[in-house]
Motif scaffolding. Sequence first.
Motif, PDB file in Angstrom:
ATOM      1  N   ALA A   9       1.290  -1.614  -0.457  1.00  0.00           N
ATOM      2  CA  ALA A   9      -0.428  -0.294   0.094  1.00  0.00           C
ATOM      3  C   ALA A   9       0.958   1.228  -0.023  1.00  0.00           C
ATOM      4  O   ALA A   9       1.532   1.631   0.792  1.00  0.00           O
ATOM      5  N   ILE A  10       0.906   1.340  -0.992  1.00  0.00           N
ATOM      6  CA  ILE A  10       1.076   3.049  -1.416  1.00  0.00           C
ATOM      7  C   ILE A  10       0.696   4.976  -0.973  1.00  0.00           C
ATOM      8  O   ILE A  10      -0.306   5.012  -1.353  1.00  0.00           O
ATOM      9  N   TYR A  11       1.442   5.001   1.036  1.00  0.00           N
ATOM     10  CA  TYR A  11       0.729   6.524   0.410  1.00  0.00           C
ATOM     11  C   TYR A  11       1.287   7.043   0.244  1.00  0.00           C
ATOM     12  O   TYR A  11       2.567   7.528   0.129  1.00  0.00           O
ATOM     13  N   TYR A  12       0.457   8.745  -0.424  1.00  0.00           N
ATOM     14  CA  TYR A  12       1.578   9.734  -0.983  1.00  0.00           C
ATOM     15  C   TYR A  12       0.216  11.413  -0.882  1.00  0.00           C
ATOM     16  O   TYR A  12      -0.306  11.490  -0.159  1.00  0.00           O
ATOM     17  N   ASN A  13       1.341  12.759  -0.690  1.00  0.00           N
ATOM     18  CA  ASN A  13       0.712  13.503  -0.537  1.00  0.00           C
ATOM     19  C   ASN A  13      -0.210  13.829   0.541  1.00  0.00           C
ATOM     20  O   ASN A  13      -1.774  14.057   0.805  1.00  0.00           O
ATOM     21  N   GLY A  14       0.102  12.769   1.852  1.00  0.00           N
ATOM     22  CA  GLY A  14      -0.082  13.022   3.182  1.00  0.00           C
ATOM     23  C   GLY A  14       0.421  13.457   4.296  1.00  0.00           C
ATOM     24  O   GLY A  14       1.678  14.077   3.839  1.00  0.00           O
ATOM     25  N   GLY A  58      13.908  14.822  -9.954  1.00  0.00           N
ATOM     26  CA  GLY A  58      15.585  14.619  -9.696  1.00  0.00           C
ATOM     27  C   GLY A  58      15.587  14.800  -8.014  1.00  0.00           C
ATOM     28  O   GLY A  58      16.745  14.603  -7.608  1.00  0.00           O
ATOM     29  N   GLY A  59      14.625  14.862  -7.268  1.00  0.00           N
ATOM     30  CA  GLY A  59      14.785  14.904  -6.115  1.00  0.00           C
ATOM     31  C   GLY A  59      14.611  13.552  -5.437  1.00  0.00           C
ATOM     32  O   GLY A  59      14.741  12.549  -6.229  1.00  0.00           O
ATOM     33  N   ASN A  60      15.223  13.164  -3.646  1.00  0.00           N
ATOM     34  CA  ASN A  60      14.993  11.782  -3.684  1.00  0.00           C
ATOM     35  C   ASN A  60      13.787  11.386  -3.118  1.00  0.00           C
ATOM     36  O   ASN A  60      13.088  12.557  -2.497  1.00  0.00           O
ATOM     37  N   VAL A  61      13.812  10.175  -3.498  1.00  0.00           N
ATOM     38  CA  VAL A  61      12.024   9.379  -3.131  1.00  0.00           C
ATOM     39  C   VAL A  61      12.858   9.147  -1.438  1.00  0.00           C
ATOM     40  O   VAL A  61      13.482   8.572  -1.662  1.00  0.00           O
ATOM     41  N   LEU A  62      11.409   9.257  -0.511  1.00  0.00           N
ATOM     42  CA  LEU A  62      11.759   9.197   0.932  1.00  0.00           C
ATOM     43  C   LEU A  62      11.537   8.103   1.075  1.00  0.00           C
ATOM     44  O   LEU A  62       9.707   8.064   1.108  1.00  0.00           O
ATOM     45  N   ILE A  63      10.914   7.056   1.611  1.00  0.00           N
ATOM     46  CA  ILE A  63      10.433   5.597   2.036  1.00  0.00           C
ATOM     47  C   ILE A  63      10.409   5.653   3.510  1.00  0.00           C
ATOM     48  O   ILE A  63      11.408   4.868   3.948  1.00  0.00           O
ATOM     49  N   THR A  64       9.062   5.809   3.613  1.00  0.00           N
ATOM     50  CA  THR A  64       8.589   5.025   5.557  1.00  0.00           C
ATOM     51  C   THR A  64       8.005   4.342   5.929  1.00  0.00           C
ATOM     52  O   THR A  64       6.901   3.937   5.138  1.00  0.00           O
ATOM     53  N   TYR A  65       8.852   2.794   6.180  1.00  0.00           N
ATOM     54  CA  TYR A  65       7.693   1.743   6.319  1.00  0.00           C
ATOM     55  C   TYR A  65       7.244   1.672   7.770  1.00  0.00           C
ATOM     56  O   TYR A  65       7.930   1.704   8.540  1.00  0.00           O
ATOM     57  N   ARG A  66       6.045   1.506   7.603  1.00  0.00           N
ATOM     58  CA  ARG A  66       4.979   0.857   9.086  1.00  0.00           C
ATOM     59  C   ARG A  66       4.692  -0.484   8.769  1.00  0.00           C
ATOM     60  O   ARG A  66       4.372  -1.056   8.135  1.00  0.00           O
ATOM     61  N   PHE A  67       5.087  -1.138  10.170  1.00  0.00           N
ATOM     62  CA  PHE A  67       4.440  -2.168  10.742  1.00  0.00           C
ATOM     63  C   PHE A  67       4.089  -2.183  12.277  1.00  0.00           C
ATOM     64  O   PHE A  67       4.446  -1.059  12.834  1.00  0.00           O
ATOM     65  N   PRO A  68       3.306  -3.507  12.428  1.00  0.00           N
ATOM     66  CA  PRO A  68       2.918  -3.353  13.701  1.00  0.00           C
ATOM     67  C   PRO A  68       3.658  -3.916  14.228  1.00  0.00           C
ATOM     68  O   PRO A  68       4.703  -4.731  13.572  1.00  0.00           O
ATOM     69  N   GLY A 105       2.538  -4.752   2.955  1.00  0.00           N
ATOM     70  CA  GLY A 105       3.407  -3.419   3.436  1.00  0.00           C
ATOM     71  C   GLY A 105       2.914  -2.516   2.889  1.00  0.00           C
ATOM     72  O   GLY A 105       1.471  -1.445   2.080  1.00  0.00           O
ATOM     73  N   GLU A 106       3.145  -1.257   4.395  1.00  0.00           N
ATOM     74  CA  GLU A 106       2.632   0.047   4.115  1.00  0.00           C
ATOM     75  C   GLU A 106       3.799   1.337   3.891  1.00  0.00           C
ATOM     76  O   GLU A 106       4.813   1.652   4.800  1.00  0.00           O
ATOM     77  N   LEU A 107       3.723   1.361   2.573  1.00  0.00           N
ATOM     78  CA  LEU A 107       4.961   2.450   2.794  1.00  0.00           C
ATOM     79  C   LEU A 107       4.605   3.808   1.935  1.00  0.00           C
ATOM     80  O   LEU A 107       3.214   3.732   1.588  1.00  0.00           O
ATOM     81  N   TYR A 108       5.068   5.119   3.451  1.00  0.00           N
ATOM     82  CA  TYR A 108       4.686   6.165   3.149  1.00  0.00           C
ATOM     83  C   TYR A 108       5.657   6.921   2.173  1.00  0.00           C
ATOM     84  O   TYR A 108       7.085   7.193   2.643  1.00  0.00           O
ATOM     85  N   ILE A 109       5.582   8.023   1.483  1.00  0.00           N
ATOM     86  CA  ILE A 109       6.169   8.223   0.022  1.00  0.00           C
ATOM     87  C   ILE A 109       6.595   9.943   0.019  1.00  0.00           C
ATOM     88  O   ILE A 109       5.123  10.068   0.502  1.00  0.00           O
ATOM     89  N   THR A 110       7.592   9.908  -0.084  1.00  0.00           N
ATOM     90  CA  THR A 110       8.176  12.180   0.090  1.00  0.00           C
ATOM     91  C   THR A 110       8.813  12.324  -0.707  1.00  0.00           C
ATOM     92  O   THR A 110       9.200  11.001  -0.923  1.00  0.00           O
ATOM     93  N   MET A 111       8.621  13.249  -1.342  1.00  0.00           N
ATOM     94  CA  MET A 111       9.989  13.726  -1.837  1.00  0.00           C
ATOM     95  C   MET A 111      11.207  14.536  -0.913  1.00  0.00           C
ATOM     96  O   MET A 111      10.326  15.497  -0.402  1.00  0.00           O
ATOM     97  N   GLU A 112      12.124  14.478  -1.241  1.00  0.00           N
ATOM     98  CA  GLU A 112      12.860  15.300  -0.516  1.00  0.00           C
ATOM     99  C   GLU A 112      13.837  16.622  -1.454  1.00  0.00           C
ATOM    100  O   GLU A 112      14.334  15.067  -2.683  1.00  0.00           O
TER     101      GLU A 112
END
Length: 128
Positions: A9-14, A58-68, A105-112
């Motif tokens: 599950a890919i979460y972004y813009n939040g 061309g920014g960096n993809v920042l990935i945060t993985y959330r798990f129980p 898997g739950e991944l939260y995506i932001t761009m740096e």
Amino acid sequence: MAGKQYNLAIYYNGGIINDECEIAYEGLDPNWVRVNRNILFIDLCNRLIDATRIDYNGGNVLITYRFPTRSYPHAIYYTSFDITDADGVECIFDIIDSTLGYNIGELYITMEPICHDLNSVPRGSTSQ
């Protein structure tokens, strides 16, 4: 051989917030991708960019993985860590495989964004 496949599950813009379950996400519903366990870190980043259609520029993809950290039959509590390399990608799949009743898997995506030093002088230029 493609290897075992996983749904992410890919979460972004939040935004990632701390709440009574430790860490949560506020924002749009997720996009879903299915990946093979042997996916490379750079390929995962590219799949996430494609799935979310976020402005890469061309920014960096920042990935945060959330798990129980605790789950059924108890209240579910979550924690997270940043995925920065192949070892982190492998951890996602190891955690999914080892957690009873947890199969995504739950991944939260932001761009740096790439920051440019506004005080620097480009090559070939002369400062006045």
